[in-house]
Motif scaffolding. Structure first.
Motif, short mmCIF file in Angstrom:
data_model
loop_
_atom_site.label_atom_id
_atom_site.label_comp_id
_atom_site.label_asym_id
_atom_site.label_seq_id
_atom_site.Cartn_x
_atom_site.Cartn_y
_atom_site.Cartn_z
N SER A 152 0.81 -1.22 0.00
CA SER A 152 0.00 0.00 0.00
C SER A 152 0.84 1.27 0.00
O SER A 152 0.30 2.37 0.10
CB SER A 152 -0.94 0.00 1.21
N THR A 169 -7.25 2.14 0.81
CA THR A 169 -7.33 1.07 -0.18
C THR A 169 -8.57 0.21 0.05
O THR A 169 -9.04 0.05 1.18
CB THR A 169 -6.08 0.17 -0.11
N ASP A 171 -8.43 -2.87 -1.43
CA ASP A 171 -7.87 -4.18 -1.76
C ASP A 171 -8.09 -5.13 -0.57
O ASP A 171 -7.57 -4.90 0.52
CB ASP A 171 -6.38 -4.03 -2.05
#
Length: 284
Positions: A152, A169, A171
């Motif tokens: 990240s 993020t 993700d």
């Protein structure tokens, strides 16, 4: 009349004074004064680039300047010293550091032990035998997963002059890694709430050998180490190593060692046990 001490809190990396609000509320209800310090470039001094908002612009985020560029450990030390000088006018002080904040607390204690009546490390870095970065190469840190930060990380730290991490993020793998490192025992909502108090930028200066704990100054201050039993970012073995090294440095003034259950962040999200522990220290 006995004057209760003022607690002065120093936050960790990418964090700010906001982290301590629930703990300060618990302490206030127990009758205790406290102040949480924002280190330079933190809190309302932080940079939140427009590119950090959704939808994120990763190219712009990788290049956007940040206010924390050039902030040094000396700057952090000066900020905390100023707070302690003001607090000391009202009576004793207890300096409490979490995580990376321990580096700053140690530097302050090296320079101005007269301002601190007790120093408390809560799973915080207390560099004695090694510089902080060198501890990461030691066996006690072998199981720490740095993948979330690496995956990240935004931009080139050398070019930006700071560390920038995308805590926004989406993700799933990155979020799972963050949660595992800091908050495995929190609910997903608690974890994401805390993550949204983080700021994207952190400074690069973690000190040198000159900033390690010094026996003649830091070593005179009564000290407590609060171990976090399920911490995955500074594992218990690493916490215990720093305790051993410090006690070897000043065997006549060893750490008073306490333990709280939970992860790196649980004590801040569910602060009642920590508040009671700190109140007990204040009563001494």
């Amino acid at each position: 009349m006995h004057t209760l001490p003022t607690f002065v809190f120093v936050h960790g990396a990418f964090a700010n004074s906001f982290s301590f609000a629930p703990l300060q509320a618990e302490l206030a209800l127990l009758g205790h004064r406290s102040v949480a310090v924002d280190l330079p470039g933190h809190g309302f001094e932080a940079t939140f680039p427009a590119a950090y908002q959704a939808p994120q612009d990763f190219d712009a985020l990788a290049a956007e300047p940040g206010s924390i560029k050039g902030v040094t450990l000396a700057d952090n030390t000066a900020r905390v010293t100023e707070a302690l000088e003001r607090a000391k006018r009202n009576g004793p002080t207890i300096l409490v550091a979490h995580s990376r904040g321990g580096i700053t607390a140690t530097a302050v204690a090296n320079a101005r032990p007269d301002l601190i009546d007790r120093i408390v490390y809560v799973s915080a870095w207390c560099p004695v035998d090694l510089d902080v970065n060198d501890y990461y190469a030691q066996p006690e840190m072998a199981d720490v997963d740095a993948g979330a930060f690496a995956a990240s990380l935004v931009g080139n730290p050398a070019e930006l002059g700071l560390l920038r991490v995308n805590f926004r993020t989406a993700d799933p793998a990155a979020l799972a890694a963050f949660k595992g490192a800091f908050a495995a025992d929190l609910t997903d909502d608690e974890f994401r709430t805390f993550l949204n108090t983080f700021q994207p930028d952190e400074n690069l200066d973690v000190g040198t050998s000159a900033d390690r704990a010094q026996a003649t100054t830091w070593g005179r201050i009564p000290r407590t180490y609060v171990r976090l039993a399920a911490d995955a970012s500074i594992p218990l073995a690493a916490q215990d190593r720093m305790i051993r090294e410090a006690d070897a440095l000043t065997p006549d003034n060893p750490f008073d060692v306490r333990t709280l259950e939970g992860s790196h962040l649980r004590w801040l999200v569910h602060p009642k046990p920590a508040a009671e522990l700190l109140a007990d220290l204040a009563a001494r």
